[in-house]
Each structure stands twice: as C-alpha cells, then as structure tokens.
Write a protein that holds these residues in place. Structure first.
Motif, PDB file in Angstrom:
ATOM      1  N   ARG A  58      57.103  29.502  42.704  1.00 58.69           N
ATOM      2  CA  ARG A  58      55.665  29.723  42.754  1.00 58.69           C
ATOM      3  C   ARG A  58      55.233  30.620  41.600  1.00 58.69           C
ATOM      4  N   GLY A  59      54.095  30.301  41.002  1.00 60.65           N
ATOM      5  CA  GLY A  59      53.645  31.021  39.826  1.00 60.65           C
ATOM      6  C   GLY A  59      52.807  32.253  40.120  1.00 60.65           C
ATOM      7  N   PHE A  60      52.709  32.628  41.385  1.00 62.34           N
ATOM      8  CA  PHE A  60      51.967  33.856  41.736  1.00 62.34           C
ATOM      9  C   PHE A  60      52.643  34.471  42.948  1.00 62.34           C
ATOM     10  N   ASP A  61      52.365  35.745  43.135  1.00 57.43           N
ATOM     11  CA  ASP A  61      52.966  36.453  44.259  1.00 57.43           C
ATOM     12  C   ASP A  61      52.038  36.396  45.468  1.00 57.43           C
ATOM     13  N   MET A  62      52.613  36.019  46.613  1.00 59.00           N
ATOM     14  CA  MET A  62      51.779  35.850  47.813  1.00 59.00           C
ATOM     15  C   MET A  62      51.081  37.148  48.219  1.00 59.00           C
ATOM     16  N   GLU A  63      51.826  38.246  48.165  1.00 60.21           N
ATOM     17  CA  GLU A  63      51.255  39.527  48.592  1.00 60.21           C
ATOM     18  C   GLU A  63      50.123  39.955  47.663  1.00 60.21           C
TER      19      GLU A  63
ATOM     20  N   THR B  50      44.357  40.559  46.438  1.00 58.38           N
ATOM     21  CA  THR B  50      43.190  40.144  45.641  1.00 58.38           C
ATOM     22  C   THR B  50      42.119  39.522  46.529  1.00 58.38           C
ATOM     23  N   GLY B  51      42.545  38.646  47.416  1.00 66.94           N
ATOM     24  CA  GLY B  51      41.599  38.017  48.338  1.00 66.94           C
ATOM     25  C   GLY B  51      40.882  39.050  49.198  1.00 66.94           C
ATOM     26  N   GLN B  52      41.639  40.014  49.666  1.00 69.60           N
ATOM     27  CA  GLN B  52      41.037  41.056  50.497  1.00 69.60           C
ATOM     28  C   GLN B  52      39.957  41.807  49.744  1.00 69.60           C
ATOM     29  N   ARG B  53      40.243  42.124  48.500  1.00 71.58           N
ATOM     30  CA  ARG B  53      39.244  42.842  47.693  1.00 71.58           C
ATOM     31  C   ARG B  53      37.974  42.032  47.508  1.00 71.58           C
ATOM     32  N   LEU B  54      38.163  40.765  47.202  1.00 75.78           N
ATOM     33  CA  LEU B  54      36.998  39.915  46.960  1.00 75.78           C
ATOM     34  C   LEU B  54      36.171  39.731  48.226  1.00 75.78           C
TER      35      LEU B  54
ATOM     36  N   ALA C 155      36.273  28.810  44.003  1.00 75.54           N
ATOM     37  CA  ALA C 155      36.337  28.966  42.550  1.00 75.54           C
ATOM     38  C   ALA C 155      36.633  30.421  42.185  1.00 75.54           C
ATOM     39  N   ALA C 156      35.934  31.340  42.823  1.00 75.22           N
ATOM     40  CA  ALA C 156      36.167  32.760  42.554  1.00 75.22           C
ATOM     41  C   ALA C 156      37.590  33.162  42.927  1.00 75.22           C
ATOM     42  N   LEU C 157      38.053  32.660  44.058  1.00 72.90           N
ATOM     43  CA  LEU C 157      39.413  32.991  44.493  1.00 72.90           C
ATOM     44  C   LEU C 157      40.461  32.481  43.504  1.00 72.90           C
ATOM     45  N   THR C 158      40.384  31.202  43.170  1.00 70.91           N
ATOM     46  CA  THR C 158      41.406  30.623  42.302  1.00 70.91           C
ATOM     47  C   THR C 158      41.326  31.229  40.888  1.00 70.91           C
ATOM     48  N   ASP C 159      40.106  31.529  40.438  1.00 70.89           N
ATOM     49  CA  ASP C 159      39.973  32.220  39.148  1.00 70.89           C
ATOM     50  C   ASP C 159      40.695  33.571  39.181  1.00 70.89           C
ATOM     51  N   ALA C 160      40.409  34.331  40.227  1.00 69.93           N
ATOM     52  CA  ALA C 160      40.996  35.672  40.336  1.00 69.93           C
ATOM     53  C   ALA C 160      42.520  35.599  40.453  1.00 69.93           C
ATOM     54  N   LEU C 161      43.026  34.562  41.094  1.00 70.65           N
ATOM     55  CA  LEU C 161      44.472  34.434  41.282  1.00 70.65           C
ATOM     56  C   LEU C 161      45.154  33.749  40.101  1.00 70.65           C
ATOM     57  N   GLY C 162      44.348  33.130  39.242  1.00 72.65           N
ATOM     58  CA  GLY C 162      44.921  32.437  38.095  1.00 72.65           C
ATOM     59  C   GLY C 162      45.647  31.157  38.441  1.00 72.65           C
ATOM     60  N   VAL C 163      45.188  30.489  39.484  1.00 79.87           N
ATOM     61  CA  VAL C 163      45.778  29.202  39.872  1.00 79.87           C
ATOM     62  C   VAL C 163      44.677  28.172  40.064  1.00 79.87           C
ATOM     63  N   LYS C 164      45.076  26.905  40.195  1.00 81.18           N
ATOM     64  CA  LYS C 164      44.113  25.854  40.474  1.00 81.18           C
ATOM     65  C   LYS C 164      44.106  25.569  41.979  1.00 81.18           C
TER      66      LYS C 164
ATOM     67  N   PHE D  28      46.593  26.769  45.417  1.00 87.41           N
ATOM     68  CA  PHE D  28      46.106  27.634  46.482  1.00 87.41           C
ATOM     69  C   PHE D  28      46.335  26.977  47.839  1.00 87.41           C
ATOM     70  N   TYR D  29      45.959  25.718  47.940  1.00 90.76           N
ATOM     71  CA  TYR D  29      46.073  25.030  49.226  1.00 90.76           C
ATOM     72  C   TYR D  29      47.516  24.818  49.632  1.00 90.76           C
ATOM     73  N   LYS D  30      48.365  24.553  48.644  1.00 92.48           N
ATOM     74  CA  LYS D  30      49.779  24.412  48.934  1.00 92.48           C
ATOM     75  C   LYS D  30      50.332  25.679  49.571  1.00 92.48           C
ATOM     76  N   ALA D  31      49.890  26.824  49.050  1.00 92.37           N
ATOM     77  CA  ALA D  31      50.413  28.106  49.514  1.00 92.37           C
ATOM     78  C   ALA D  31      49.794  28.553  50.826  1.00 92.37           C
ATOM     79  N   PHE D  32      48.509  28.330  51.001  1.00 91.93           N
ATOM     80  CA  PHE D  32      47.811  28.940  52.143  1.00 91.93           C
ATOM     81  C   PHE D  32      47.212  27.952  53.136  1.00 91.93           C
ATOM     82  N   GLY D  33      47.156  26.690  52.768  1.00 89.67           N
ATOM     83  CA  GLY D  33      46.636  25.687  53.710  1.00 89.67           C
ATOM     84  C   GLY D  33      45.149  25.457  53.575  1.00 89.67           C
ATOM     85  N   SER D  34      44.357  26.482  53.733  1.00 94.61           N
ATOM     86  CA  SER D  34      42.917  26.353  53.589  1.00 94.61           C
ATOM     87  C   SER D  34      42.330  27.733  53.340  1.00 94.61           C
ATOM     88  N   LYS D  35      41.098  27.759  52.940  1.00 92.66           N
ATOM     89  CA  LYS D  35      40.421  29.037  52.703  1.00 92.66           C
ATOM     90  C   LYS D  35      40.413  29.841  54.000  1.00 92.66           C
ATOM     91  N   SER D  36      40.139  29.154  55.089  1.00 94.80           N
ATOM     92  CA  SER D  36      40.034  29.820  56.381  1.00 94.80           C
ATOM     93  C   SER D  36      41.367  30.420  56.840  1.00 94.80           C
TER      94      SER D  36
END
Lengths: 202, 202
Positions: free
Chosen positions: A18-23, A28-32, A44-53, A57-65
DNA sequence: CATTTTCTTTAGTGTTCACTATAAAAATCC
DNA sequence: GGATTTTTATAGTGAACACTAAAGAAAATG
C-alpha cells in the motif's frame, strides 16, 4: 488459517504494498472531518489530502462512511479519557466537574478542531450512517457516565447524565461558534454549580 | 410611485398572478428545514412541496439561501417571545428560568420539529450563507439577553448570556437526538440552579 | 520467469445539486 | 386587440457527489 500473519520474521504478504499508511490516513481524515464535517468534506478533499485516487481509498476503507466510522472510533478512544476521570472512589460532582472543564478546554484548544467531533456528527440527519454511528459512540460514553453516577446516586443517574450530555453538546456548539476557552470554562463551572445543587440535595 | 397599491378597490397589478401564496411557502419551507436541515432539504423537495417548478421558486425568492434567510427570520419572530419573557421589572433568574423551560418545552413539543431551527442552522459550515445568517439571528437574540441581564448585573451579563446560549444549544441538540420534554425540563431546571448560584452570589 | 495476489491508476458512471435560457401563459392597460 | 408586465413551464446547464470497471503496477511464490 492465518497462523503466520503476526510472526516478525514472516515474509511480507503477497501483492503490491500500500502506498500510504492507514493510521496516517485516519489521522488526516479526522482532522479534515473535525475542521469541517462529514458532509462538508467530500471524497475529492480526502483523496487529495491522502495523495491517493478514489479506487485506492475504497480498496482500503470500503466507503466514505466506513472510513468515518473508523475515524469516530479513533477519536473517541483518545478524547476525554473517561477511565481516568470517572474513578470509582471519586465523588461524582468532582469527577463530572473535571469532565466538563476538560471538555471546555479540549473543545476550544485548537482553532481548527473546535467542539467535539462525535457530538457534532451525532447531529447529522437521522438516516445517515455517519450520524447513526456517532450517536452510538456518544451513547456508549453516556452509559458509562450513568453507571458511574448510579454507584452513589442510583435514582439521579439518568437525570445527571442527561444534564452532562446536554451541557457537553452545548459546549461543543458554542466552541464551534467561536467561544474561547475561558468563556467555555465559565459555562462549565456554572453547569457544575447546577450539578452540585442537584447532587448535594440529599 | 405606488400610491395605489394598498387601495382596496385598486385593480390588481399587471402580469400573471402568482400560483402560490408566499406566506404558505415560507411556512412549508420552515417545516421542511426544521424537520431536516438546510443541506438535507434540496430544491426538488422544496418545489415539490410547494407545487411549483424551479424558475417559479427562483422568481419569487431569488435563491434557496435567500429563501432560507426569510424562513429563519420568520421562525425567530415567532419562537420564544423574548419581549414577553425578558420584562424590565422582572428578576433575571425568574425570566431566564422561564426562557430555558420554555425552550425545553418548545424544542420537544413537535416530534417533526425538534430542537431550534436557528441554533441548528447556526452550526453549519462557516462559509455557508445559511449558517452565517442563522448565527447573526442567534446573536441578535443573545444581545437582548445580555442587555436584559446587564440592567441588574452588568459585570455578569456576558457570562450569564454565554451560559444561557450554550444551554439552549445543548437543549436543542438533545431534543434533536430524541430527548423528551420531561427530561429536557429537568436539564433546564438544573441549569437554572447553576444560574441561581451565579446570580445569587452577590 | 510465469503465475498469483494485492494495490494503483485512468477514465469513467449515474445521481443530485442549485440554478438558468427560452418560450408560453395570464393578467392589466390603453 | 395589441402592447406591456409578471409569472409559469419546459428543457436544460455545469458542477459536485460517492463510487466503479478495467487495465496496469508491484510484490511474493515456486
């Protein structure tokens, strides 16, 4: 069947790393979300901040919710340590005073993270998963307050919990509107005076 | 130049008559926004409920945000009549007790209209017109509370107003989460006990 | 080195959002 | 009855939303 997954010398699992760290992503998500809200922070804001497409994001977390649910749990673990405040040998008024004053301090401490993420999210639309989950987390914490008060004041536990819960929601709202720490502390202390009148009327 | 517009026997103004009543539209909008929120009620829901198409809505109100501003003003005129509660010859604790108890009753009275429309909207994103306007209306009402308290307790007017404001936000939040009237009233009365401790400490 | 597994990207998807250009309808005026 | 005014509807607009299909990349395995 995953007997090897925790072994230190075990080779890495197969597949592209994985190209980003889950923690870091959760932080980052918590801050936003805390600076804005669940609805105000789009993917868009989330993926921009995390530097992923998005697919990453969905592969790692399933959904925004689902991501938000993890963020909420993470925040609740760290915020206002109930275990350290609601100590069994402690007078309820003292413990709840500390809880409310800590809330006042916490909710105004960081100008970018005002109020309480859980309580703010709990006010979302009834049907939204984000609000449902936040409400559940908030109520779990309220249950602990009620149990704590019930130890010494069983017949007042619910009313006291209601008051503390409502007061904390009010503190969070006021912090969101810009009320500073000293004013929030004054509010908290007045609320504690009301609590004393209620709990000392034995 | 409109000297004839209020005359009873004057002919109607030129042009096609409006197919809906403005006051009824504001009432309908208020109900929808109060049941949900500004963001949760889209234009489709509004125009459906009013029985008009979008251009008609925009012709009449300008924008969703301007419509909401009118709804907020309308709600604030009718909710918790400060003029009747904050009477000049009245003891502040009594008046504020009535205010908080009235809030508790009002915020839980109608299961479809829980909490306070203004205070809930005031918590929207900082940049949104809807939240900005709601915050302004809320602060105008708080100014009146502060002036009222300053008459007898000038050095405590701000802190008391902060407390009342925060308490009302908390009551609104708790009502939105489903707290019923009797529990809200208990919260209000405990808050009043705190107020008494503060205002009677002279 | 081919296969398998897992993660990444590109290039979308359908839906909803607030809002608008244009033409038509409904009224008054002269 | 034509001109003017005001309101209405049809048929969009561009943008943002959460999310996905397909292909490619990066790793381990044998």
């Amino acid at each position: 069947m995953n007997t090897k997954e925790n072994a230190e010398s075990a080779p890495r699992a197969r597949g592209r790393p994985r190209g980003f760290d889950m923690e870091t992503a959760l932080d980052t998500g918590q801050r936003l979300f805390h600076a804005g809200s669940y609805d105000a922070v789009g993917l868009a804001a989330l993926t921009d901040a995390l530097g992923v497409k998005p697919p990453s994001f969905y592969k790692a977390f399933g959904s925004k919710s689902e991501f938000f649910a993890q963020v909420i749990e993470r925040y609740a673990q760290a915020a206002l340590a109930l275990d350290e405040i609601l100590l069994p040998d402690r007078a309820p008024v003292d413990a709840l005073a500390e809880l409310l004053e800590s809330a006042a301090r916490t909710y105004a401490r960081d100008p970018e993270q005002r109020g309480c993420l859980v309580l703010e999210a709990a006010r979302g639309p009834d049907g939204d998963d984000s609000a449902i989950h936040a409400r559940r987390v908030a109520n779990q914490r309220r249950d602990r307050i009620r149990e704590f008060v019930a130890r010494t004041h069983p017949e007042r536990a619910s009313a006291v919990t209601d008051f503390v819960a409502s007061t904390m929601s009010g503190l969070s709202a006021s912090a969101r509107e810009g009320m500073d720490e000293s004013r929030l502390l004054d509010v908290a202390r007045t609320a504690v005076a009301g609590l004393k009148a209620q709990l000392d009327a034995d």
